[in-house]
Design a protein around this motif. Structure first.
Motif, PDB file in Angstrom:
ATOM      1  N   TYR A  32      40.790 -15.578  19.548  1.00 21.46           N
ATOM      2  CA  TYR A  32      40.355 -15.749  18.155  1.00 21.46           C
ATOM      3  C   TYR A  32      40.088 -17.224  17.852  1.00 21.46           C
ATOM      4  N   ILE A  33      41.048 -18.069  18.206  1.00 23.98           N
ATOM      5  CA  ILE A  33      40.902 -19.512  17.966  1.00 23.98           C
ATOM      6  C   ILE A  33      39.737 -20.068  18.773  1.00 23.98           C
ATOM      7  N   GLY A  34      39.596 -19.606  20.025  1.00 22.48           N
ATOM      8  CA  GLY A  34      38.486 -20.060  20.864  1.00 22.48           C
ATOM      9  C   GLY A  34      37.135 -19.692  20.284  1.00 22.48           C
TER      10      GLY A  34
ATOM     11  N   SER B 191      32.259 -23.363  15.443  1.00 16.91           N
ATOM     12  CA  SER B 191      32.362 -24.645  14.733  1.00 16.91           C
ATOM     13  C   SER B 191      31.683 -25.768  15.499  1.00 16.91           C
ATOM     14  N   ILE B 192      31.930 -25.832  16.804  1.00 18.52           N
ATOM     15  CA  ILE B 192      31.320 -26.884  17.628  1.00 18.52           C
ATOM     16  C   ILE B 192      29.802 -26.740  17.634  1.00 18.52           C
ATOM     17  N   SER B 193      29.320 -25.491  17.727  1.00 20.38           N
ATOM     18  CA  SER B 193      27.878 -25.248  17.715  1.00 20.38           C
ATOM     19  C   SER B 193      27.237 -25.757  16.425  1.00 20.38           C
TER      20      SER B 193
ATOM     21  N   SER C 235      32.182 -16.433   8.024  1.00 24.76           N
ATOM     22  CA  SER C 235      31.081 -15.505   7.771  1.00 24.76           C
ATOM     23  C   SER C 235      30.126 -16.074   6.720  1.00 24.76           C
ATOM     24  N   VAL C 236      30.697 -16.676   5.676  1.00 24.50           N
ATOM     25  CA  VAL C 236      29.868 -17.281   4.625  1.00 24.50           C
ATOM     26  C   VAL C 236      29.085 -18.472   5.183  1.00 24.50           C
ATOM     27  N   VAL C 237      29.758 -19.311   5.969  1.00 27.75           N
ATOM     28  CA  VAL C 237      29.096 -20.480   6.570  1.00 27.75           C
ATOM     29  C   VAL C 237      27.938 -20.036   7.467  1.00 27.75           C
ATOM     30  N   MET C 238      28.185 -19.016   8.299  1.00 29.88           N
ATOM     31  CA  MET C 238      27.150 -18.521   9.199  1.00 29.88           C
ATOM     32  C   MET C 238      25.996 -17.896   8.421  1.00 29.88           C
ATOM     33  N   PHE C 239      26.313 -17.210   7.332  1.00 30.19           N
ATOM     34  CA  PHE C 239      25.256 -16.603   6.515  1.00 30.19           C
ATOM     35  C   PHE C 239      24.284 -17.658   6.014  1.00 30.19           C
ATOM     36  N   PHE C 240      24.822 -18.749   5.451  1.00 25.44           N
ATOM     37  CA  PHE C 240      23.960 -19.802   4.930  1.00 25.44           C
ATOM     38  C   PHE C 240      23.234 -20.541   6.054  1.00 25.44           C
ATOM     39  N   ALA C 241      23.890 -20.705   7.206  1.00 19.92           N
ATOM     40  CA  ALA C 241      23.242 -21.358   8.344  1.00 19.92           C
ATOM     41  C   ALA C 241      22.048 -20.541   8.818  1.00 19.92           C
ATOM     42  N   VAL C 242      22.228 -19.232   8.916  1.00 20.19           N
ATOM     43  CA  VAL C 242      21.147 -18.360   9.385  1.00 20.19           C
ATOM     44  C   VAL C 242      20.024 -18.281   8.359  1.00 20.19           C
ATOM     45  N   VAL C 243      20.371 -18.142   7.079  1.00 23.09           N
ATOM     46  CA  VAL C 243      19.356 -18.024   6.028  1.00 23.09           C
ATOM     47  C   VAL C 243      18.486 -19.272   5.944  1.00 23.09           C
ATOM     48  N   THR C 244      19.090 -20.444   6.129  1.00 26.67           N
ATOM     49  CA  THR C 244      18.333 -21.689   5.982  1.00 26.67           C
ATOM     50  C   THR C 244      17.571 -22.091   7.232  1.00 26.67           C
ATOM     51  N   VAL C 245      17.867 -21.467   8.374  1.00 24.38           N
ATOM     52  CA  VAL C 245      17.239 -21.887   9.635  1.00 24.38           C
ATOM     53  C   VAL C 245      16.370 -20.805  10.254  1.00 24.38           C
ATOM     54  N   VAL C 246      16.902 -19.587  10.346  1.00 23.26           N
ATOM     55  CA  VAL C 246      16.185 -18.528  11.059  1.00 23.26           C
ATOM     56  C   VAL C 246      15.098 -17.945  10.174  1.00 23.26           C
ATOM     57  N   PRO C 247      13.874 -17.839  10.672  1.00 22.71           N
ATOM     58  CA  PRO C 247      12.797 -17.235   9.896  1.00 22.71           C
ATOM     59  C   PRO C 247      13.149 -15.800   9.503  1.00 22.71           C
TER      60      PRO C 247
END
Length: 244
Positions: A51-53, A59-61, A107-119
């Motif tokens: 889980y931590i890994g 996070s590193i990505s 999940s929230v962080v990834m949502f905004f990352a995907v929405v702002t980057v992925v077409p």
């Protein structure tokens, strides 16, 4: 069936996806190894470490993409698989409430990352509004400024850290390998990015001129002006092929 099997398969899927579609470099190699280690940890029921890994890999990505100012769609897709694995592991954590909170935040962080980057996938891959016009002010790698007319030649804006960009480049180069009918523009004017771009272009056999333009949006994108003087910006490189 082990309760951690879904997470094991998701970690493996992320690693295989990166190995097949990612750029062959040290960072990608380490990410694939990280996915393999997390998968092994889940198999051995060491779910807390897995889980931590998983959280650490995501996070590193995201941090590397922010520091390098590189929007890597392939990386985000792999991050989404890893996040799914992390969510599957959440119920098995001893620190259940903190794990639930961390999973929700990620999940929230990834949502905004995907929405702002992925077409966004739709019937049209055009970007509206886009802020581009018929003329694009660019620089040669020597620093000399000039203007490209997108009514005369379509422009392909790319990043060397983007696997989708390399596929787009190969498609266009099948029609015109030396860039006489289209213009290739790097989405950064930084020396390190120019160096990486030149290495990529040498490897795939591009013999034309490379220009630079600082763009922090998602790539690849094609920019061209049609016969009605409307400037079109699209994620679909297929739109460029008929123009060559």
């Amino acid at each position: 069936m082990p309760s951690s099997l879904p997470s094991t398969l998701l970690f493996l899927s992320a690693g295989i996806f990166l190995a097949i579609t990612g750029t062959l470099d040290a960072i990608t190699f380490l990410a694939v190894i990280g996915c393999a280690v997390c998968s092994l940890l889940t198999i051995t029921e060491r779910t807390e470490l897995a889980y931590i890994g998983g959280l650490a890999l995501i996070s590193i990505s995201l941090i590397l993409q922010a520091v390098l100012e590189s929007k890597c769609i392939t990386c985000l897709k792999a991050d989404t698989l890893i996040l799914a694995a992390v969510i599957c592991l959440t119920p098995f954590q001893n620190f259940k409430l903190p794990a639930q909170i961390m999973s929700a935040v990620m999940s929230v962080v990834m949502f905004f990352a995907v929405v702002t980057v992925v077409p966004v996938e739709s019937e049209s891959t055009d970007i509206k509004p886009h802020g581009f016009g018929q003329y694009l002010e660019v620089q040669e790698t020597s620093g000399e400024k000039l203007t490209l007319n997108t009514a005369e030649n379509p422009v392909l804006l790319f990043s060397p850290s983007c696997s989708a960009c390399e596929k787009a480049l190969n498609k266009v180069m099948e029609q015109d390998a030396d860039g006489t009918k289209w213009k290739l523009v790097l989405s950064s004017s930084k020396e390190k990015d120019i160096k990486k771009a030149n290495e990529l272009l040498k490897r795939i056999g591009y013999t034309g001129t490379l220009y630079t333009y600082d763009w922090h949006g998602s790539v690849p994108i094609v920019i061209y002006t049609d016969e009605n003087d409307s400037t079109i910006v699209s994620h679909s490189v297929d739109k460029t092929i008929p123009l060559l």
